[in-house]
Scaffold this active site. Sequence first.
Site, PDB file in Angstrom:
ATOM      1  N   ASN A   9      45.716  46.879  48.698  1.00 32.75           N
ATOM      2  CA  ASN A   9      44.468  46.253  49.131  1.00 32.75           C
ATOM      3  C   ASN A   9      44.879  45.231  50.199  1.00 32.75           C
ATOM      4  OD1 ASN A   9      42.097  44.873  49.486  1.00 32.75           O
ATOM      5  ND2 ASN A   9      41.753  44.443  47.309  1.00 32.75           N
ATOM      6  N   ARG A  93      42.455  50.605  49.460  1.00 36.36           N
ATOM      7  CA  ARG A  93      41.071  50.156  49.550  1.00 36.36           C
ATOM      8  C   ARG A  93      40.724  50.058  51.033  1.00 36.36           C
ATOM      9  NH1 ARG A  93      38.291  44.818  46.918  1.00 36.36           N
ATOM     10  NH2 ARG A  93      36.192  45.338  47.595  1.00 36.36           N
ATOM     11  N   HIS A 181      31.303  46.743  48.029  1.00 31.23           N
ATOM     12  CA  HIS A 181      31.710  46.583  46.617  1.00 31.23           C
ATOM     13  C   HIS A 181      31.533  47.882  45.823  1.00 31.23           C
ATOM     14  CE1 HIS A 181      30.986  41.965  46.857  1.00 31.23           C
ATOM     15  NE2 HIS A 181      32.282  42.235  46.990  1.00 31.23           N
ATOM     16  N   HIS A 208      27.833  41.782  40.923  1.00 33.29           N
ATOM     17  CA  HIS A 208      29.253  41.558  41.242  1.00 33.29           C
ATOM     18  C   HIS A 208      29.331  40.173  41.875  1.00 33.29           C
ATOM     19  CE1 HIS A 208      33.352  42.821  42.773  1.00 33.29           C
ATOM     20  NE2 HIS A 208      33.081  41.753  43.517  1.00 33.29           N
ATOM     21  N   LEU A 209      29.732  39.182  41.079  1.00 35.16           N
ATOM     22  CA  LEU A 209      29.739  37.801  41.562  1.00 35.16           C
ATOM     23  C   LEU A 209      31.175  37.293  41.632  1.00 35.16           C
ATOM     24  CD1 LEU A 209      26.772  36.450  39.341  1.00 35.16           C
ATOM     25  CD2 LEU A 209      26.653  37.515  41.612  1.00 35.16           C
ATOM     26  N   GLY A 210      31.774  37.373  42.803  1.00 39.34           N
ATOM     27  CA  GLY A 210      33.115  36.852  43.018  1.00 39.34           C
ATOM     28  C   GLY A 210      33.084  35.985  44.266  1.00 39.34           C
ATOM     29  N   GLY A 212      33.251  37.268  47.210  1.00 37.42           N
ATOM     30  CA  GLY A 212      32.195  38.090  47.785  1.00 37.42           C
ATOM     31  C   GLY A 212      31.218  38.371  46.658  1.00 37.42           C
ATOM     32  N   ARG A 241      30.569  32.905  52.751  1.00 40.64           N
ATOM     33  CA  ARG A 241      29.622  33.665  53.591  1.00 40.64           C
ATOM     34  C   ARG A 241      28.192  33.232  53.295  1.00 40.64           C
ATOM     35  NH1 ARG A 241      31.869  39.471  51.972  1.00 40.64           N
ATOM     36  NH2 ARG A 241      33.672  38.444  51.082  1.00 40.64           N
ATOM     37  N   ASP A 283      35.085  27.499  45.671  1.00 37.51           N
ATOM     38  CA  ASP A 283      35.480  27.941  44.342  1.00 37.51           C
ATOM     39  C   ASP A 283      34.460  27.476  43.304  1.00 37.51           C
ATOM     40  OD1 ASP A 283      36.979  27.840  41.694  1.00 37.51           O
ATOM     41  OD2 ASP A 283      38.465  28.779  43.005  1.00 37.51           O
ATOM     42  N   ARG A 285      34.550  27.328  40.102  1.00 38.96           N
ATOM     43  CA  ARG A 285      35.049  26.447  39.039  1.00 38.96           C
ATOM     44  C   ARG A 285      35.057  24.997  39.490  1.00 38.96           C
ATOM     45  NH1 ARG A 285      40.017  30.300  37.830  1.00 38.96           N
ATOM     46  NH2 ARG A 285      39.749  30.377  40.063  1.00 38.96           N
ATOM     47  N   GLY A 328      34.838  37.744  39.326  1.00 37.81           N
ATOM     48  CA  GLY A 328      35.364  36.441  38.906  1.00 37.81           C
ATOM     49  C   GLY A 328      34.348  35.511  38.272  1.00 37.81           C
ATOM     50  N   ILE A 329      33.223  35.303  38.932  1.00 33.13           N
ATOM     51  CA  ILE A 329      32.194  34.412  38.378  1.00 33.13           C
ATOM     52  C   ILE A 329      31.396  35.150  37.297  1.00 33.13           C
ATOM     53  CG2 ILE A 329      30.128  33.063  38.917  1.00 33.13           C
ATOM     54  CD1 ILE A 329      31.219  32.854  41.844  1.00 33.13           C
ATOM     55  N   GLU A 379      38.710  47.412  40.343  1.00 37.80           N
ATOM     56  CA  GLU A 379      38.667  48.272  41.530  1.00 37.80           C
ATOM     57  C   GLU A 379      39.992  49.013  41.732  1.00 37.80           C
ATOM     58  OE1 GLU A 379      37.357  44.582  42.945  1.00 37.80           O
ATOM     59  OE2 GLU A 379      35.954  45.464  44.372  1.00 37.80           O
TER      60      GLU A 379
HETATM   61  P1  ADP Z   1      37.274  38.069  44.997  1.00 35.63           P
HETATM   62  O1  ADP Z   1      35.906  38.386  45.516  1.00 35.63           O
HETATM   63  O2  ADP Z   1      38.144  37.353  45.976  1.00 35.63           O
HETATM   64  O3  ADP Z   1      37.945  39.230  44.277  1.00 35.63           O
HETATM   65  P2  ADP Z   1      36.996  36.988  42.333  1.00 35.63           P
HETATM   66  O4  ADP Z   1      36.215  38.136  41.792  1.00 35.63           O
HETATM   67  O5  ADP Z   1      38.366  36.774  41.819  1.00 35.63           O
HETATM   68  O6  ADP Z   1      37.002  36.963  43.900  1.00 35.63           O
HETATM   69  O7  ADP Z   1      36.137  35.664  42.036  1.00 35.63           O
HETATM   70  C1  ADP Z   1      36.562  34.408  42.451  1.00 35.63           C
HETATM   71  C2  ADP Z   1      35.516  33.408  42.006  1.00 35.63           C
HETATM   72  O8  ADP Z   1      35.412  33.457  40.576  1.00 35.63           O
HETATM   73  C3  ADP Z   1      35.861  31.970  42.374  1.00 35.63           C
HETATM   74  O9  ADP Z   1      34.699  31.321  42.839  1.00 35.63           O
HETATM   75  C4  ADP Z   1      36.261  31.386  41.030  1.00 35.63           C
HETATM   76  O10 ADP Z   1      35.988  30.005  40.933  1.00 35.63           O
HETATM   77  C5  ADP Z   1      35.343  32.135  40.098  1.00 35.63           C
HETATM   78  N1  ADP Z   1      35.759  32.024  38.710  1.00 35.63           N
HETATM   79  C6  ADP Z   1      36.861  32.541  38.127  1.00 35.63           C
HETATM   80  N2  ADP Z   1      36.909  32.152  36.816  1.00 35.63           N
HETATM   81  C7  ADP Z   1      35.816  31.385  36.596  1.00 35.63           C
HETATM   82  C8  ADP Z   1      35.286  30.685  35.466  1.00 35.63           C
HETATM   83  N3  ADP Z   1      35.904  30.697  34.303  1.00 35.63           N
HETATM   84  N4  ADP Z   1      34.124  29.995  35.623  1.00 35.63           N
HETATM   85  C9  ADP Z   1      33.495  29.969  36.817  1.00 35.63           C
HETATM   86  N5  ADP Z   1      33.929  30.615  37.915  1.00 35.63           N
HETATM   87  C10 ADP Z   1      35.076  31.317  37.808  1.00 35.63           C
END
Ligand code: ADP
Length: 410
Positions: A9, A93, A181, A208-210, A212, A241, A283, A285, A328-329, A379
Amino acid sequence: MSDAILVFNAGSSSIKFSVFVADDDTLRLFLDGQIEELFSAPVFTVTGADGRRLAHTAWPQGHPLAHREAVCFVMDYLTQQLGSVRLIGVGHRVVHGGLQFAHPVRVDAAIAAQLAQYVPLAPLHQPHNLAPIHDLLERWPDLPQVACFDTAFHRTNADLEQMFGLPQPMFAQGLRRYGFHGLSYEYIAGVLPRFSARAAAGRTLVLHLGNGASICALRGGCSVATTMGFTAVDGLLMGTRSGSLDPGLVLHLMEQHGMDVRAVQQLLYSESGLLGVSGLSSDMRTLLASDAPRARLAVDLFCYRIRREIGALAAVLGGLDAIVFTAGIGANSPVIRARVLQDAAWLGVDCDAEANAAGGPVISSATSLVDVLSIPTDEEQMIARHTRALVRAVCSQPKEPAAAGPQTTT
Ligand code: ADP
């Protein structure tokens, strides 16, 4: 001797990789790693499936390690480390498969050239995704390679969903909503039957909350609509973004603020979203842990945009059977899940607070009209599966001249 699949990736400043060992019909993660901060202060790390650190190499600040050298470094490392494990294929990817590639494809020089045609559609990602493909074709021409696309899963969307209100000939020229995604959504659609027959067969929103972020509306496991459009900057508020905005605003920025294309691109992709609104961090967190009013505002806007899109996509589906959180989120933050579900109460959604705090997978209450799940996405596993399927399909075919068109897998 075991067979293994390598997954790449590759992004603008990092290359992530995973190795899966093929045991019978399962693919078991063997190790994963990355080289980050290419061109500045590169760091190579590898972690075993048990979480153990297997390797760590840091180059001095300013080291000009580029993608090509990084790919060779990874390949040399793996050649030494894999021992009796035999690498049978490499999956990549690739962000854009355009209209042509609705499925993964085995890549040769001709296909690689076709994929390069999509660079103008995804200039920030496509060239980096393709770089390792070219490197491997050159140095290991006999190693089978497979490209897996973020756009492919959404090729089931109806024309009406894909169209912009632009002059019709532009649609045929490719100016349309593609969605992204897709590998994450495909993975989730594939595992849904394990958790909820209703979510698998019915009208389901996958969030899908990351870094991206997007939402995909599924009917019977197939994509019907999604929040990202022509590019991955559309839709929800993301880490850096902006998500959806009035296209007239871009014209205004260029006309009245003297911004050129690069400046607008930098603003919309790298300086907006959670980072731009909070002024603190991209971020989640960090923002959830902060008392700063702008950090709260960023989280509020993140959730509000999700609320709007859930309403719109529920309307597209004509009702809702299930909501799934991932990335991630989505898969890690009970706080954000609870807020999103509270906002969706009008749809008959009811969250089980204890199950949500415990992480799921089922987090809806017994009385909820909508099933709610929290499921980590994978993925890389999806790419490894496609790669193995295509490598096997080719190996089991009698030898004949290479086909010109894309090869598909089911
Ligand atoms: P990417 O899109 O780069 O793959 P990820 O899916 O890893 O990203 O998501 C990253 C996001 O997830 C960051 O904003 C991170 O703070 C958030 N995140 C990861 N663990 C937690 C958690 N326990 N609580 C809140 N947010 C989290």
